[in-house]
Scaffold this motif. Sequence first.
Motif, PDB file in Angstrom:
ATOM      1  N   VAL A 200      23.107  25.093  62.373  1.00 50.47           N
ATOM      2  CA  VAL A 200      21.723  25.048  62.157  1.00 50.47           C
ATOM      3  C   VAL A 200      21.119  26.283  63.448  1.00 50.47           C
ATOM      4  O   VAL A 200      20.468  26.925  62.871  1.00 50.47           O
ATOM      5  CB  VAL A 200      21.077  23.829  62.285  1.00 50.47           C
ATOM      6  N   ASN A 201      21.422  25.975  64.486  1.00 49.01           N
ATOM      7  CA  ASN A 201      21.068  26.932  65.609  1.00 49.01           C
ATOM      8  C   ASN A 201      21.434  28.538  65.390  1.00 49.01           C
ATOM      9  O   ASN A 201      20.721  29.208  65.821  1.00 49.01           O
ATOM     10  CB  ASN A 201      21.684  26.523  66.946  1.00 49.01           C
ATOM     11  N   ARG A 202      22.685  28.555  64.567  1.00 49.31           N
ATOM     12  CA  ARG A 202      22.745  30.142  64.329  1.00 49.31           C
ATOM     13  C   ARG A 202      22.098  30.444  63.150  1.00 49.31           C
ATOM     14  O   ARG A 202      22.370  31.535  62.692  1.00 49.31           O
ATOM     15  CB  ARG A 202      24.220  30.336  64.229  1.00 49.31           C
ATOM     16  N   GLY A 203      21.288  29.446  62.612  1.00 51.44           N
ATOM     17  CA  GLY A 203      20.416  30.114  61.241  1.00 51.44           C
ATOM     18  C   GLY A 203      21.281  29.965  59.858  1.00 51.44           C
ATOM     19  O   GLY A 203      20.974  30.454  58.889  1.00 51.44           O
ATOM     20  N   TYR A 204      22.365  29.187  59.685  1.00 52.07           N
ATOM     21  CA  TYR A 204      23.111  28.845  58.797  1.00 52.07           C
ATOM     22  C   TYR A 204      22.529  28.024  57.820  1.00 52.07           C
ATOM     23  O   TYR A 204      21.803  26.816  58.198  1.00 52.07           O
ATOM     24  CB  TYR A 204      24.645  28.721  59.186  1.00 52.07           C
ATOM     25  N   GLN A 205      22.788  27.893  56.541  1.00 49.51           N
ATOM     26  CA  GLN A 205      22.740  26.921  55.674  1.00 49.51           C
ATOM     27  C   GLN A 205      23.935  25.956  55.550  1.00 49.51           C
ATOM     28  O   GLN A 205      24.816  26.442  55.637  1.00 49.51           O
ATOM     29  CB  GLN A 205      22.639  27.569  54.184  1.00 49.51           C
ATOM     30  N   VAL A 206      23.852  24.620  55.991  1.00 49.18           N
ATOM     31  CA  VAL A 206      24.911  23.948  56.386  1.00 49.18           C
ATOM     32  C   VAL A 206      24.867  22.756  55.404  1.00 49.18           C
ATOM     33  O   VAL A 206      24.037  22.095  54.996  1.00 49.18           O
ATOM     34  CB  VAL A 206      24.743  23.290  57.689  1.00 49.18           C
ATOM     35  N   THR A 207      26.354  22.379  54.923  1.00 47.27           N
ATOM     36  CA  THR A 207      26.555  21.477  54.165  1.00 47.27           C
ATOM     37  C   THR A 207      27.733  20.579  55.018  1.00 47.27           C
ATOM     38  O   THR A 207      28.617  21.333  55.247  1.00 47.27           O
ATOM     39  CB  THR A 207      27.374  21.950  52.732  1.00 47.27           C
ATOM     40  N   VAL A 208      27.691  19.320  55.131  1.00 43.96           N
ATOM     41  CA  VAL A 208      28.415  18.281  55.623  1.00 43.96           C
ATOM     42  C   VAL A 208      28.973  17.462  54.614  1.00 43.96           C
ATOM     43  O   VAL A 208      28.192  16.883  53.855  1.00 43.96           O
ATOM     44  CB  VAL A 208      27.843  17.600  56.760  1.00 43.96           C
ATOM     45  N   VAL A 209      30.405  17.503  54.456  1.00 40.88           N
ATOM     46  CA  VAL A 209      31.111  16.714  53.474  1.00 40.88           C
ATOM     47  C   VAL A 209      31.840  15.696  54.178  1.00 40.88           C
ATOM     48  O   VAL A 209      32.594  16.070  55.082  1.00 40.88           O
ATOM     49  CB  VAL A 209      32.036  17.697  52.416  1.00 40.88           C
ATOM     50  N   ASP A 210      31.615  14.515  53.709  1.00 41.62           N
ATOM     51  CA  ASP A 210      32.482  13.327  54.568  1.00 41.62           C
ATOM     52  C   ASP A 210      32.843  12.198  53.339  1.00 41.62           C
ATOM     53  O   ASP A 210      32.052  12.070  52.281  1.00 41.62           O
ATOM     54  CB  ASP A 210      31.526  12.642  55.345  1.00 41.62           C
ATOM     55  N   LYS A 211      34.095  11.542  53.441  1.00 37.86           N
ATOM     56  CA  LYS A 211      34.462  10.743  52.557  1.00 37.86           C
ATOM     57  C   LYS A 211      33.613   9.433  52.789  1.00 37.86           C
ATOM     58  O   LYS A 211      33.765   8.321  52.009  1.00 37.86           O
ATOM     59  CB  LYS A 211      36.040  10.334  52.874  1.00 37.86           C
ATOM     60  N   GLY A 212      32.893   9.048  53.940  1.00 37.33           N
ATOM     61  CA  GLY A 212      32.352   7.913  54.239  1.00 37.33           C
ATOM     62  C   GLY A 212      31.003   7.546  53.589  1.00 37.33           C
ATOM     63  O   GLY A 212      30.612   8.842  53.218  1.00 37.33           O
ATOM     64  N   GLU A 213      30.624   6.398  53.451  1.00 38.58           N
ATOM     65  CA  GLU A 213      29.488   6.326  52.705  1.00 38.58           C
ATOM     66  C   GLU A 213      28.185   6.517  53.580  1.00 38.58           C
ATOM     67  O   GLU A 213      27.145   6.667  52.862  1.00 38.58           O
ATOM     68  CB  GLU A 213      29.345   4.854  52.271  1.00 38.58           C
ATOM     69  N   GLN A 214      28.462   6.749  55.009  1.00 42.26           N
ATOM     70  CA  GLN A 214      27.368   7.027  55.712  1.00 42.26           C
ATOM     71  C   GLN A 214      28.033   7.974  56.778  1.00 42.26           C
ATOM     72  O   GLN A 214      29.279   7.766  57.060  1.00 42.26           O
ATOM     73  CB  GLN A 214      26.702   5.924  56.501  1.00 42.26           C
ATOM     74  N   PRO A 215      27.154   8.989  57.352  1.00 41.66           N
ATOM     75  CA  PRO A 215      27.857   9.827  58.398  1.00 41.66           C
ATOM     76  C   PRO A 215      28.061   8.815  59.834  1.00 41.66           C
ATOM     77  O   PRO A 215      27.551   7.758  59.908  1.00 41.66           O
ATOM     78  CB  PRO A 215      26.667  10.896  58.688  1.00 41.66           C
ATOM     79  N   MET A 216      28.947   9.194  60.634  1.00 44.16           N
ATOM     80  CA  MET A 216      29.228   8.634  61.926  1.00 44.16           C
ATOM     81  C   MET A 216      29.627   7.021  61.559  1.00 44.16           C
ATOM     82  O   MET A 216      29.151   6.176  61.758  1.00 44.16           O
ATOM     83  CB  MET A 216      27.790   8.582  62.672  1.00 44.16           C
ATOM     84  N   SER A 217      31.083   7.056  61.212  1.00 45.12           N
ATOM     85  CA  SER A 217      31.601   5.881  61.051  1.00 45.12           C
ATOM     86  C   SER A 217      31.720   4.823  62.343  1.00 45.12           C
ATOM     87  O   SER A 217      32.188   3.970  62.272  1.00 45.12           O
ATOM     88  CB  SER A 217      32.986   6.234  60.566  1.00 45.12           C
ATOM     89  N   THR A 218      31.287   5.566  63.460  1.00 44.38           N
ATOM     90  CA  THR A 218      31.048   4.818  64.600  1.00 44.38           C
ATOM     91  C   THR A 218      29.997   4.091  64.880  1.00 44.38           C
ATOM     92  O   THR A 218      29.876   3.324  65.891  1.00 44.38           O
ATOM     93  CB  THR A 218      31.403   5.808  65.949  1.00 44.38           C
ATOM     94  N   LEU A 219      29.141   3.843  63.983  1.00 40.37           N
ATOM     95  CA  LEU A 219      27.990   3.161  63.640  1.00 40.37           C
ATOM     96  C   LEU A 219      28.206   2.180  62.716  1.00 40.37           C
ATOM     97  O   LEU A 219      29.020   2.650  61.625  1.00 40.37           O
ATOM     98  CB  LEU A 219      26.729   3.902  63.625  1.00 40.37           C
ATOM     99  N   ASP A 220      27.395   1.080  62.605  1.00 40.93           N
ATOM    100  CA  ASP A 220      27.288   0.176  61.359  1.00 40.93           C
ATOM    101  C   ASP A 220      26.654   1.123  60.211  1.00 40.93           C
ATOM    102  O   ASP A 220      25.838   1.822  60.560  1.00 40.93           O
ATOM    103  CB  ASP A 220      26.428  -1.028  61.856  1.00 40.93           C
ATOM    104  N   ALA A 221      26.785   0.728  59.217  1.00 39.09           N
ATOM    105  CA  ALA A 221      26.208   1.604  58.033  1.00 39.09           C
ATOM    106  C   ALA A 221      24.773   1.513  57.920  1.00 39.09           C
ATOM    107  O   ALA A 221      24.223   2.630  57.459  1.00 39.09           O
ATOM    108  CB  ALA A 221      26.616   0.767  56.582  1.00 39.09           C
ATOM    109  N   ASP A 222      24.062   0.551  58.270  1.00 41.88           N
ATOM    110  CA  ASP A 222      22.580   0.421  58.271  1.00 41.88           C
ATOM    111  C   ASP A 222      22.173   1.715  59.512  1.00 41.88           C
ATOM    112  O   ASP A 222      20.712   2.047  59.119  1.00 41.88           O
ATOM    113  CB  ASP A 222      21.863  -0.801  58.678  1.00 41.88           C
ATOM    114  N   MET A 223      22.759   1.656  60.525  1.00 42.12           N
ATOM    115  CA  MET A 223      22.437   2.756  61.720  1.00 42.12           C
ATOM    116  C   MET A 223      22.973   4.249  61.242  1.00 42.12           C
ATOM    117  O   MET A 223      22.152   5.129  61.110  1.00 42.12           O
ATOM    118  CB  MET A 223      22.988   2.262  62.833  1.00 42.12           C
TER     119      MET A 223
END
Length: 483
Positions: A200-223
């Motif tokens: 984003v800082n370099r001005g790119y269009q960014v797509t993040v693809v993840d197998k989890g139902e939410q980003p950051m599996s180190t958090l609970d789903a609601d967070m």
Amino acid sequence: MAAERMVVIGGDAAGMSAASRARRLRGPEELEIVAFERGRFSSFSACGIPYWVGGEVGARDDLIARSPEEHRERGIDLRMRTEVTELDVAGGRVRVVERDGGTGQSAGGRDDGGRWVGYDHLVLATGARPVRPPLPGIDAEGVHGVQTLDDGEALITALESAEDRPGAGAPGEPGKREGRRRAVVVGAGYIGVEMAEAFVNRGYQVTVVDKGEQPMSTLDADMGELVYEAMCEMGIETVRGATVTEILTDEHGRARGVATEDAEYPADVVVLGLGVRPETELARAAGLPLGESGGLLTDLAMRVRGQENIWAGGDCAEVLNLVSGRTQHVPLGTHANKHGQIIGSNIGGDYATFPGVVGTAVSKVCDLEIARTGLLERQATAVGLRFVSVVIESTTRAGYYPGTKPMRVKMIAERRSGRLLGLQIVGRENAGKRVDIAAVALHTGLTVEQMTALDLGYAPPFSPVWDPVLVAARKASAALRAA
């Protein structure tokens, strides 16, 4: 009497901290220290690579704490581009092979497979390796990892070359082709979200693809849902519940996108952020004890279990979680440096122990800060704990003070004892580091009721009258009384 020899495998945080500490305690006449590093850099901050890629850190060398030459000046014989390929535990020796540009000559006999170097003390600081699934196209040009300075350098070189081509948009500006250049990040953990910010800082269009139902599996789903919503608001396309099946390539064999079972996502560059695993193949082959995650198991002094003169620390080791009582793999530079200090102290004739961790981590994507410590709900359930969870909404400063930002705090407490089990924070500027309050509470075994009496600093520019962590503690305490 001949000097003892300390052999270190790995020239980064844990290994060189151990070597440096041991050297401070014992001189060269008592202890010879030889360290082998298969890469080109020593004592560098891998955590800083996303910020170097994104432009916040200006130069590669800003991430290097101490060069090989500086280590040698301090009496540590650090051999770069030199790989250890085998451990002979019974014989007290390691087999080493010099790669292109290797430095130094070691004692020991030679054979066609390298040479053997004996040791009195062996330190395993082999780090971790990135998860790199065997997908079609995974090794194509344009697919990058961000584990080492070499990785970061290769990525930046590729980005600068692409951005300089005719028809490419300048960083931060629309491109002259079909809009901005496109980056796909595979994985939405710490590295994934930090690399999303870098692009984003370099001005790119960014797509993040993840197998989890939410980003950051180190958090609970609601967070994690809050992180997802914020990333979408930032213009980061975040694809959830999607497993990458292939890296798509063009007629020249260069990455042009990623494919999942349901869709394709075009890319000028692909970055893998799928996490890491302990680098312990040498240890496994030598029959040393490994835990569930594949990390080396040690005692409190960081000595490998069942061994008198072999030590392990950093990302190749598992550590005790003081809240759950189980060992886990926590690949963080903070712990690696502590492990090295403890190992070096014990080899150097002093005494030190590493009691364990509580699982504290903090990160950010653009202006969103993400922090956690202790256990998540699923982790507490897995170890048989009964608990209550509460969530509160608050602000980073007094509500009337200019610049105040929202934050959400989630707290988990054990039902019977009332002790704090975990805390998660998602919020804007000045939210994340509040997690340290809970980290200290976890280390000292405080209950949530005891936490409500903590004497924390207050002034409108820094906090509401009741700090958000204390508000969560009050709500958790009330929930325990009502349970």
